[in-house]
Design a protein around this motif. Structure first.
Motif, PDB file in Angstrom:
ATOM      1  N   ASN A  18       6.454 -53.569  11.117  1.00  0.00           N
ATOM      2  CA  ASN A  18       7.462 -53.630  12.176  1.00  0.00           C
ATOM      3  C   ASN A  18       7.024 -54.537  13.328  1.00  0.00           C
ATOM      4  O   ASN A  18       7.822 -55.286  13.898  1.00  0.00           O
ATOM      5  CB  ASN A  18       7.741 -52.217  12.708  1.00  0.00           C
ATOM      6  CG  ASN A  18       8.627 -51.417  11.770  1.00  0.00           C
ATOM      7  OD1 ASN A  18       9.832 -51.626  11.689  1.00  0.00           O
ATOM      8  ND2 ASN A  18       8.023 -50.498  11.039  1.00  0.00           N
ATOM      9  N   GLU A  19       5.747 -54.459  13.641  1.00  0.00           N
ATOM     10  CA  GLU A  19       5.230 -55.293  14.735  1.00  0.00           C
ATOM     11  C   GLU A  19       5.305 -56.776  14.381  1.00  0.00           C
ATOM     12  O   GLU A  19       5.658 -57.609  15.208  1.00  0.00           O
ATOM     13  CB  GLU A  19       3.776 -54.902  15.036  1.00  0.00           C
ATOM     14  CG  GLU A  19       3.177 -55.611  16.240  1.00  0.00           C
ATOM     15  CD  GLU A  19       3.867 -55.231  17.532  1.00  0.00           C
ATOM     16  OE1 GLU A  19       3.828 -56.043  18.480  1.00  0.00           O
ATOM     17  OE2 GLU A  19       4.451 -54.114  17.592  1.00  0.00           O
ATOM     18  N   LEU A  20       4.964 -57.073  13.116  1.00  0.00           N
ATOM     19  CA  LEU A  20       5.049 -58.467  12.687  1.00  0.00           C
ATOM     20  C   LEU A  20       6.486 -58.973  12.716  1.00  0.00           C
ATOM     21  O   LEU A  20       6.750 -60.119  13.092  1.00  0.00           O
ATOM     22  CB  LEU A  20       4.473 -58.609  11.270  1.00  0.00           C
ATOM     23  CG  LEU A  20       2.951 -58.708  11.152  1.00  0.00           C
ATOM     24  CD1 LEU A  20       2.539 -58.779   9.691  1.00  0.00           C
ATOM     25  CD2 LEU A  20       2.448 -59.924  11.908  1.00  0.00           C
ATOM     26  N   LEU A  21       7.399 -58.105  12.291  1.00  0.00           N
ATOM     27  CA  LEU A  21       8.803 -58.510  12.327  1.00  0.00           C
ATOM     28  C   LEU A  21       9.241 -58.819  13.763  1.00  0.00           C
ATOM     29  O   LEU A  21       9.954 -59.788  14.022  1.00  0.00           O
ATOM     30  CB  LEU A  21       9.676 -57.402  11.729  1.00  0.00           C
ATOM     31  CG  LEU A  21       9.579 -57.221  10.207  1.00  0.00           C
ATOM     32  CD1 LEU A  21      10.383 -56.009   9.773  1.00  0.00           C
ATOM     33  CD2 LEU A  21      10.072 -58.479   9.495  1.00  0.00           C
ATOM     34  N   LYS A  22       8.807 -57.974  14.688  1.00  0.00           N
ATOM     35  CA  LYS A  22       9.144 -58.207  16.097  1.00  0.00           C
ATOM     36  C   LYS A  22       8.523 -59.513  16.599  1.00  0.00           C
ATOM     37  O   LYS A  22       9.163 -60.303  17.289  1.00  0.00           O
ATOM     38  CB  LYS A  22       8.660 -57.038  16.953  1.00  0.00           C
ATOM     39  CG  LYS A  22       9.392 -55.745  16.713  1.00  0.00           C
ATOM     40  CD  LYS A  22       8.811 -54.638  17.575  1.00  0.00           C
ATOM     41  CE  LYS A  22       9.503 -53.300  17.316  1.00  0.00           C
ATOM     42  NZ  LYS A  22       8.905 -52.217  18.134  1.00  0.00           N
ATOM     43  N   LYS A  23       7.237 -59.688  16.239  1.00  0.00           N
ATOM     44  CA  LYS A  23       6.555 -60.910  16.700  1.00  0.00           C
ATOM     45  C   LYS A  23       7.174 -62.160  16.104  1.00  0.00           C
ATOM     46  O   LYS A  23       7.350 -63.174  16.787  1.00  0.00           O
ATOM     47  CB  LYS A  23       5.065 -60.842  16.340  1.00  0.00           C
ATOM     48  CG  LYS A  23       4.271 -59.880  17.193  1.00  0.00           C
ATOM     49  CD  LYS A  23       2.797 -59.979  16.881  1.00  0.00           C
ATOM     50  CE  LYS A  23       1.991 -59.053  17.798  1.00  0.00           C
ATOM     51  NZ  LYS A  23       0.532 -59.140  17.508  1.00  0.00           N
ATOM     52  N   ASN A  24       7.460 -62.087  14.797  1.00  0.00           N
ATOM     53  CA  ASN A  24       8.085 -63.244  14.151  1.00  0.00           C
ATOM     54  C   ASN A  24       9.442 -63.542  14.760  1.00  0.00           C
ATOM     55  O   ASN A  24       9.830 -64.697  14.953  1.00  0.00           O
ATOM     56  CB  ASN A  24       8.213 -63.005  12.650  1.00  0.00           C
ATOM     57  CG  ASN A  24       6.873 -63.072  11.946  1.00  0.00           C
ATOM     58  OD1 ASN A  24       5.938 -63.684  12.461  1.00  0.00           O
ATOM     59  ND2 ASN A  24       6.763 -62.449  10.786  1.00  0.00           N
ATOM     60  N   SER A  25      10.178 -62.463  15.045  1.00  0.00           N
ATOM     61  CA  SER A  25      11.489 -62.656  15.673  1.00  0.00           C
ATOM     62  C   SER A  25      11.338 -63.300  17.047  1.00  0.00           C
ATOM     63  O   SER A  25      12.075 -64.222  17.404  1.00  0.00           O
ATOM     64  CB  SER A  25      12.196 -61.304  15.790  1.00  0.00           C
ATOM     65  OG  SER A  25      13.423 -61.450  16.479  1.00  0.00           O
ATOM     66  N   GLU A  26      10.363 -62.805  17.809  1.00  0.00           N
ATOM     67  CA  GLU A  26      10.125 -63.359  19.143  1.00  0.00           C
ATOM     68  C   GLU A  26       9.661 -64.809  19.060  1.00  0.00           C
ATOM     69  O   GLU A  26      10.073 -65.664  19.839  1.00  0.00           O
ATOM     70  CB  GLU A  26       9.086 -62.498  19.864  1.00  0.00           C
ATOM     71  CG  GLU A  26       8.779 -62.958  21.283  1.00  0.00           C
ATOM     72  CD  GLU A  26       9.967 -62.816  22.205  1.00  0.00           C
ATOM     73  OE1 GLU A  26      10.035 -63.555  23.205  1.00  0.00           O
ATOM     74  OE2 GLU A  26      10.853 -61.960  21.916  1.00  0.00           O
ATOM     75  N   MET A  27       8.754 -65.069  18.069  1.00  0.00           N
ATOM     76  CA  MET A  27       8.254 -66.440  17.899  1.00  0.00           C
ATOM     77  C   MET A  27       9.379 -67.387  17.499  1.00  0.00           C
ATOM     78  O   MET A  27       9.453 -68.522  17.974  1.00  0.00           O
ATOM     79  CB  MET A  27       7.149 -66.455  16.840  1.00  0.00           C
ATOM     80  CG  MET A  27       5.843 -65.804  17.294  1.00  0.00           C
ATOM     81  SD  MET A  27       4.637 -65.659  15.959  1.00  0.00           S
ATOM     82  CE  MET A  27       4.441 -67.380  15.522  1.00  0.00           C
ATOM     83  N   LEU A  28      10.268 -66.902  16.602  1.00  0.00           N
ATOM     84  CA  LEU A  28      11.399 -67.725  16.191  1.00  0.00           C
ATOM     85  C   LEU A  28      12.307 -68.021  17.365  1.00  0.00           C
ATOM     86  O   LEU A  28      12.750 -69.164  17.566  1.00  0.00           O
ATOM     87  CB  LEU A  28      12.180 -67.008  15.078  1.00  0.00           C
ATOM     88  CG  LEU A  28      13.422 -67.746  14.563  1.00  0.00           C
ATOM     89  CD1 LEU A  28      13.032 -69.079  13.955  1.00  0.00           C
ATOM     90  CD2 LEU A  28      14.165 -66.884  13.542  1.00  0.00           C
TER      91      LEU A  28
END
Length: 371
Positions: free
Chosen positions: A288-298
């Protein structure tokens, strides 16, 4: 050539050096000097032999040479330094810590906990060794910066002394020039008018030439004095820069590095202590954290790319500044040329006037001789 020897600054004026420099800068009037300085300047002014060409050439040279040597020493001090090394070390430090975080994120989530822990530990040991090396170098730079800050205090003191010395040379010169204009030249003019002798006329002319030369010499000293004035805030700015950099290095060593290590140690301890069920929960949380980070990075990356793509090759503010500088330069060149032309014209007219006056004086003298 007599040399103006300053009494100690503490004896002349017990106020702080900064205040001494500010008061000396405000006026070059002998009335603003302390009684000790005034007496010294008056005695020195009387000893200035303006008829001696060597005296005129060398007047104030000791103070000027000190300021020149002082400027060279400051420049050489910075030539021997790698001013960008501290910044590079701080950048390297950020890169090392960032590489560890990136490597940790790339670990497989479905490998055994023991294997993951061993890989993370190996990566930590490698980065930690590199960080320690950088920290040692930063500590060396911090010690040097602290020494430099103390050196700048000494440089500021020296500059204040040189500023005071050259100011007193200027005041003494102005006093001597005033005496020549108010007393010597009128006496020579009266004598020449009374005798009509060519030697007396030439003596008057020579003294007026001396006044012009001496006045130019005092103007040169004023330029050297301005260099010393400008050097004072420059020294303080350089000192402030090095102080801030030393503080930044100190904060990094004492706060940032321990905090980073502490967080890593905590993370390693938790990873080693968790059981299988906790590991499964960690997988879920990390996903979940990676998904959030990837979303934020995108999101961030897309916005930054859009901003950069809309930006011109050269900012309009840059073009406006360069255009303004070019216009200012052109106007300044034209003004200087106009001033130079006017001065040359005035000088030509003055030379013609002087030639006519000299011819009249010689003719008058010749007529009186024949009578």
């Amino acid at each position: 050539m007599p040399e103006l020897v300053l009494p100690t600054m503490e004896t002349v004026n017990p106020e702080p050096r900064e205040l001494v420099a500010e008061k000396a800068e405000s006026s070059l009037d002998i009335k603003n000097l302390s009684p000790e300085e005034r007496k010294m300047v008056e005695e020195f002014a009387k000893s200035i032999d303006v008829t001696d060409s060597t005296v005129l050439v060398q007047y104030g040279a000791p103070a000027q040479s000190k300021i020149s040597a002082f400027s060279d020493s400051m420049l050489n001090n910075y030539r021997t330094k790698d001013l960008g090394e501290q910044g590079k070390l701080l950048t390297d430090l950020v890169v090392e810590i960032g590489e560890f975080d990136t490597a940790a994120q790339k670990k497989g989530f479905f490998t055994s906990m023991k294997r993951q822990f061993e890989k993370t530990m190996a990566q930590y040991n490698k980065v930690n060794a590199n960080v320690d090396t950088i920290v040692h170098k930063l500590e060396d730079h911090k010690r040097q910066l602290i020494k430099d800050v103390a050196m700048f205090d000494q440089l500021y003191e020296k500059n204040a002394e040189y500023f005071k010395e050259i100011s007193l040379y200027i005041i003494a010169g102005k006093e001597r020039l005033k005496e020549i204009n108010d007393v010597t030249i009128p006496e020579l003019a009266a004598k020449a008018e009374a005798t009509g002798d060519q030697n007396d006329l030439q003596a008057l002319r020579d003294m007026k030439d001396v006044v012009v030369r001496f006045d130019k010499k005092l103007n040169d000293l004023m330029l050297s004095r301005m260099i010393s004035i400008q050097m004072a805030p420059q020294i303080r700015m350089l000192q402030s820069n090095e102080t801030q950099l030393a503080d930044k290095i100190q904060s990094t060593i004492m706060n940032s590095i321990p905090l980073w290590k502490n967080q890593i140690v905590i993370a390693l301890g938790l990873n080693n202590a968790k059981a299988a069920l906790q590991a499964q929960r960690q997988v879920t949380d990390m996903t979940n954290e990676l998904l959030k980070k990837n979303s934020e990075m995108l999101k961030t990356g897309t916005i930054e790319i859009a901003k950069e793509s809309e930006r011109g090759i050269v900012d309009i503010e840059t073009l406006r500044q360069t255009n303004s500088d070019l216009i200012t330069t052109i106007n300044e060149v034209v003004r200087i040329q106009d001033e130079g032309k006017a001065k040359r014209l005035a000088a030509e007219q003055e030379l013609q006037k002087m030639e006519g006056e000299l011819k009249q004086a010689v003719l008058a003298a010749a007529v009186r001789k024949n009578q």
